[in-house]
Design a protein around this motif. Structure first.
Motif, short mmCIF file in Angstrom:
data_model
loop_
_atom_site.label_atom_id
_atom_site.label_comp_id
_atom_site.label_asym_id
_atom_site.label_seq_id
_atom_site.Cartn_x
_atom_site.Cartn_y
_atom_site.Cartn_z
N ILE A 179 45.78 20.27 78.61
CA ILE A 179 44.49 19.61 78.85
C ILE A 179 44.77 18.19 79.34
O ILE A 179 45.55 17.46 78.72
CB ILE A 179 43.65 19.56 77.56
CG1 ILE A 179 43.40 20.98 77.03
CG2 ILE A 179 42.33 18.82 77.80
CD1 ILE A 179 42.89 21.02 75.59
N THR A 180 44.12 17.80 80.46
CA THR A 180 44.32 16.43 80.95
C THR A 180 43.05 15.58 80.81
O THR A 180 43.11 14.36 80.80
CB THR A 180 44.71 16.44 82.44
OG1 THR A 180 43.67 17.11 83.18
CG2 THR A 180 46.03 17.16 82.66
N ASN A 181 41.91 16.26 80.73
CA ASN A 181 40.65 15.51 80.69
C ASN A 181 40.23 15.21 79.25
O ASN A 181 39.36 15.85 78.68
CB ASN A 181 39.54 16.27 81.43
CG ASN A 181 39.44 17.73 81.03
OD1 ASN A 181 40.41 18.36 80.60
ND2 ASN A 181 38.24 18.29 81.16
N TYR A 182 40.88 14.24 78.67
CA TYR A 182 40.53 13.80 77.32
C TYR A 182 40.71 12.29 77.24
O TYR A 182 41.46 11.70 78.03
CB TYR A 182 41.39 14.51 76.28
CG TYR A 182 42.85 14.12 76.28
CD1 TYR A 182 43.71 14.56 77.28
CD2 TYR A 182 43.38 13.30 75.28
CE1 TYR A 182 45.04 14.19 77.29
CE2 TYR A 182 44.71 12.93 75.27
CZ TYR A 182 45.54 13.39 76.29
OH TYR A 182 46.85 13.02 76.29
N LEU A 183 40.00 11.69 76.30
CA LEU A 183 40.01 10.24 76.21
C LEU A 183 39.83 9.81 74.75
O LEU A 183 38.97 10.35 74.04
CB LEU A 183 38.84 9.68 77.04
CG LEU A 183 38.68 8.16 77.11
CD1 LEU A 183 39.81 7.53 77.93
CD2 LEU A 183 37.33 7.78 77.71
N VAL A 184 40.64 8.86 74.33
CA VAL A 184 40.47 8.29 72.99
C VAL A 184 39.68 6.99 73.12
O VAL A 184 40.03 6.13 73.92
CB VAL A 184 41.83 8.01 72.33
CG1 VAL A 184 41.66 7.25 71.01
CG2 VAL A 184 42.60 9.30 72.11
N VAL A 185 38.59 6.89 72.37
CA VAL A 185 37.88 5.61 72.29
C VAL A 185 38.52 4.85 71.13
O VAL A 185 38.35 5.24 69.97
CB VAL A 185 36.37 5.80 72.07
CG1 VAL A 185 35.67 4.47 71.89
CG2 VAL A 185 35.76 6.58 73.23
N ALA A 186 39.30 3.85 71.46
CA ALA A 186 40.05 3.12 70.43
C ALA A 186 39.15 2.13 69.73
O ALA A 186 38.42 1.38 70.37
CB ALA A 186 41.23 2.41 71.07
N LEU A 187 39.20 2.15 68.40
CA LEU A 187 38.33 1.27 67.63
C LEU A 187 39.09 0.04 67.12
O LEU A 187 38.51 -0.82 66.45
CB LEU A 187 37.69 2.04 66.48
CG LEU A 187 36.82 3.24 66.92
CD1 LEU A 187 36.34 4.03 65.72
CD2 LEU A 187 35.63 2.78 67.76
N ASP A 188 40.39 -0.03 67.38
CA ASP A 188 41.14 -1.26 67.09
C ASP A 188 42.30 -1.39 68.07
O ASP A 188 42.64 -0.44 68.78
CB ASP A 188 41.60 -1.30 65.62
CG ASP A 188 42.45 -0.11 65.23
OD1 ASP A 188 43.34 0.27 66.01
OD2 ASP A 188 42.21 0.45 64.13
N ASP A 189 42.91 -2.57 68.10
CA ASP A 189 43.94 -2.86 69.12
C ASP A 189 45.21 -2.06 68.89
O ASP A 189 45.89 -1.66 69.84
CB ASP A 189 44.26 -4.36 69.12
CG ASP A 189 43.06 -5.18 69.54
OD1 ASP A 189 42.16 -4.59 70.18
OD2 ASP A 189 42.99 -6.38 69.20
N LYS A 190 45.54 -1.84 67.60
CA LYS A 190 46.78 -1.11 67.32
C LYS A 190 46.71 0.32 67.87
O LYS A 190 47.70 0.84 68.38
CB LYS A 190 47.04 -1.08 65.80
CG LYS A 190 47.76 -2.34 65.30
CD LYS A 190 47.54 -2.53 63.82
CE LYS A 190 48.68 -1.95 63.01
NZ LYS A 190 48.44 -2.15 61.55
N ILE A 191 45.52 0.92 67.75
CA ILE A 191 45.40 2.30 68.24
C ILE A 191 45.42 2.30 69.77
O ILE A 191 45.92 3.24 70.40
CB ILE A 191 44.15 3.01 67.63
CG1 ILE A 191 44.49 4.47 67.32
CG2 ILE A 191 42.97 2.99 68.54
CD1 ILE A 191 45.34 4.69 66.11
N THR A 192 44.89 1.25 70.39
CA THR A 192 44.97 1.13 71.85
C THR A 192 46.44 1.13 72.29
O THR A 192 46.83 1.87 73.19
CB THR A 192 44.30 -0.18 72.33
OG1 THR A 192 42.97 -0.21 71.86
CG2 THR A 192 44.30 -0.28 73.84
N GLU A 193 47.22 0.29 71.62
CA GLU A 193 48.65 0.19 71.95
C GLU A 193 49.36 1.52 71.72
O GLU A 193 50.17 1.96 72.54
CB GLU A 193 49.32 -0.90 71.09
CG GLU A 193 49.01 -2.31 71.57
CD GLU A 193 49.12 -2.44 73.10
OE1 GLU A 193 50.18 -2.05 73.64
OE2 GLU A 193 48.14 -2.87 73.74
#
Ligand SMILES: *[C@@H]1O[C@H](CO)[C@@H](O)[C@H](O)[C@H]1NC(C)=O
Length: 427
Positions: A179-193
């Motif tokens: 699956i390529t069409n997925y997205l995480v909405v990060a709720l903090d900077d550590k998870i973004t990184e």
């Protein structure tokens, strides 16, 4: 509209003249009182005896008082007539507006006016038209979605640092399935990184976004409430979203198994045909004798941790209604609110949502009760590969997610054996 204004005018006129005559009567009564001492006191003016007493009195204004009384009575009668007329008119206008409204809505929804065909060919509308995408609601997100979505749809999950380990299992399986069409909405900077370093598509909300702070510190329930708010932008941008919790193991591509015919297509908390798809639950009240059986409609709730939502007006209304109620009732559970809004019909003082719903196949989109209570013990069922397994019914999520992978991905038929059916955690 015009009708409404006119009635308002009639009402006002009627009540003004009543007020006027009431004042005149009051003045006359007070005049009388001051001239003579009445044995029956002030209150007797309101008794039936009032009439004869006034006539026999020597009050000079008694004649005038009688005239006023008669006028007042006439006014009252007139007023009652008017009130009745106004009531009838209001009812007529209400019915007319309702008819016009329904007809208009239907024509808008269907696009054209048509006759119903023979029995068996008539089908109501369940696939509502999508909204016109509005990129202005979030241009930055629009760019990301343009790159990530396939066929204007994608999986979306919210995550903060607390679920880091589960998130790793989550995206590892998503990638493995292709699956390529997925997205995480990060709720903090550590998870973004964390996402960036793992090549996981990620969207970080603006730091000054009022709701961003809830995500950083919030518990599971607070984050669940957030998602209805965040999802709105995805729908306004014209995308269908498969909203996904993190405690889900992907074993096949869910986009190959969707129907896309409803506003909301959701996995269920149910565990068999009845509880998942609905049944008649008969309530028995022996005291009622002949009518002791009352039939009730039951269905186990939709799981608000895994549902596909199309960008339609009813879908957006649903998100708004749920987000609005969660904001007003902070103690409520988002999944209960989500289901109430989806299922309760309109009634006095309440307008129900009219969204089309579909329950996903509970063996393909499997909750952990179905897996641990039924499937793992059944030779035939345990050989079928679900699309996803959601560890929603059990607290030790990480271990169970890993065991699900071992069982279905690595083919270890014993991987699920160490776990009890339910959780060992007691209330
Ligand atoms: C549940 O429903 C499916 C589909 O209608 C059917 O094939 C199956 O036999 C049902 N199972 C039970 C236990 O009734």
């Amino acid at each position: 509209m015009i009708g409404g204004r006119r009635e308002g005018g009639l009402m006002r006129k009627a009540s003004q003249s009543v007020v006027k005559s009431r004042i005149l009567i009051a003045v006359a009564i007070i005049g009388c009182l001051f001239a003579f001492l009445y044995p029956h006191g002030f209150l007797s003016f309101y008794s039936p005896a009032f009439h004869s007493q006034v006539l026999s009195s020597k009050c000079e204004s008694s004649h005038r008082l009688n005239e006023l009384k008669a006028e007042y009575a006439a006014e009252l009668e007139k007023n009652e007539e008017l009130r009745q007329q106004v009531k009838e008119l209001t009812e007529k206008v209400r019915l007319a507006e309702q008819k016009k409204d329904h007809a208009q809505k239907q024509i808008e929804a269907l696009g054209k006016w048509r006759k119903a065909g023979p029995s068996g060919t008539v089908k109501g509308l369940r696939t509502n038209p999508t909204v016109i995408p509005d990129e202005s609601v979030n241009p930055r997100l629009a760019v990301i979605l343009e790159a990530v979505a396939v066929g204007r749809e994608l999986i979306v999950a919210l995550a903060n640092w607390k679920v880091k380990e589960s998130l790793e299992i989550w995206f590892t399986n998503i990638k493995r399935v292709g699956i390529t069409n997925y997205l995480v909405v990060a709720l903090d900077d550590k998870i973004t990184e964390f996402c960036k370093s793992n090549n996981v598509p990620v969207f970080t909300r603006d730091a000054n976004d009022g709701i961003a702070s809830i995500g950083r510190t919030g518990n599971n329930h607070a984050v669940s409430g957030l998602k209805f708010h965040i999802l709105r932008e995805f729908l306004l941008l014209g995308y269908s979203v498969l909203l996904s919790d993190i405690d889900i193991v992907y074993l096949q591509n869910p986009f190959d198994y969707l129907y896309r015919d409803s506003d909301v297509e959701s996995m269920t908390d149910g565990h068999d045909n009845m509880t998942a798809y609905g049944f008649d639950d008969v309530f028995d009240e022996p005291a009622m004798g002949w009518a002791r059986y009352a039939h009730t409609m039951r269905i186990w709730v939709f799981n608000s941790g895994f549902f596909y939502i199309r960008p339609t007006i009813p879908s957006i209304e649903l998100l708004d209604r749920v987000a609005g109620r969660l904001a007003k009732e902070p103690k409520s559970w988002d999944q209960a609110v989500f289901n109430e809004e989806l299922f309760f019909p309109s009634h006095l003082g309440y307008e129900g949502l009219h969204a089309a719903r579909r329950t996903m196949d509970f063996y393909l989109f499997m909750n952990s009760k179905v897996l641990f209570k039924t499937v793992r013990k059944d030779d035939r069922l345990s050989k079928l590969k679900p699309v996803i397994v959601h560890v929603n019914y059990h607290p030790n999520k990480l271990q169970r997610m890993k065991a699900v992978m071992e069982f279905y991905v690595d083919g270890n038929r014993d991987a699920l054996k160490p776990f009890p059916d339910g959780s060992e955690w007691e209330w």
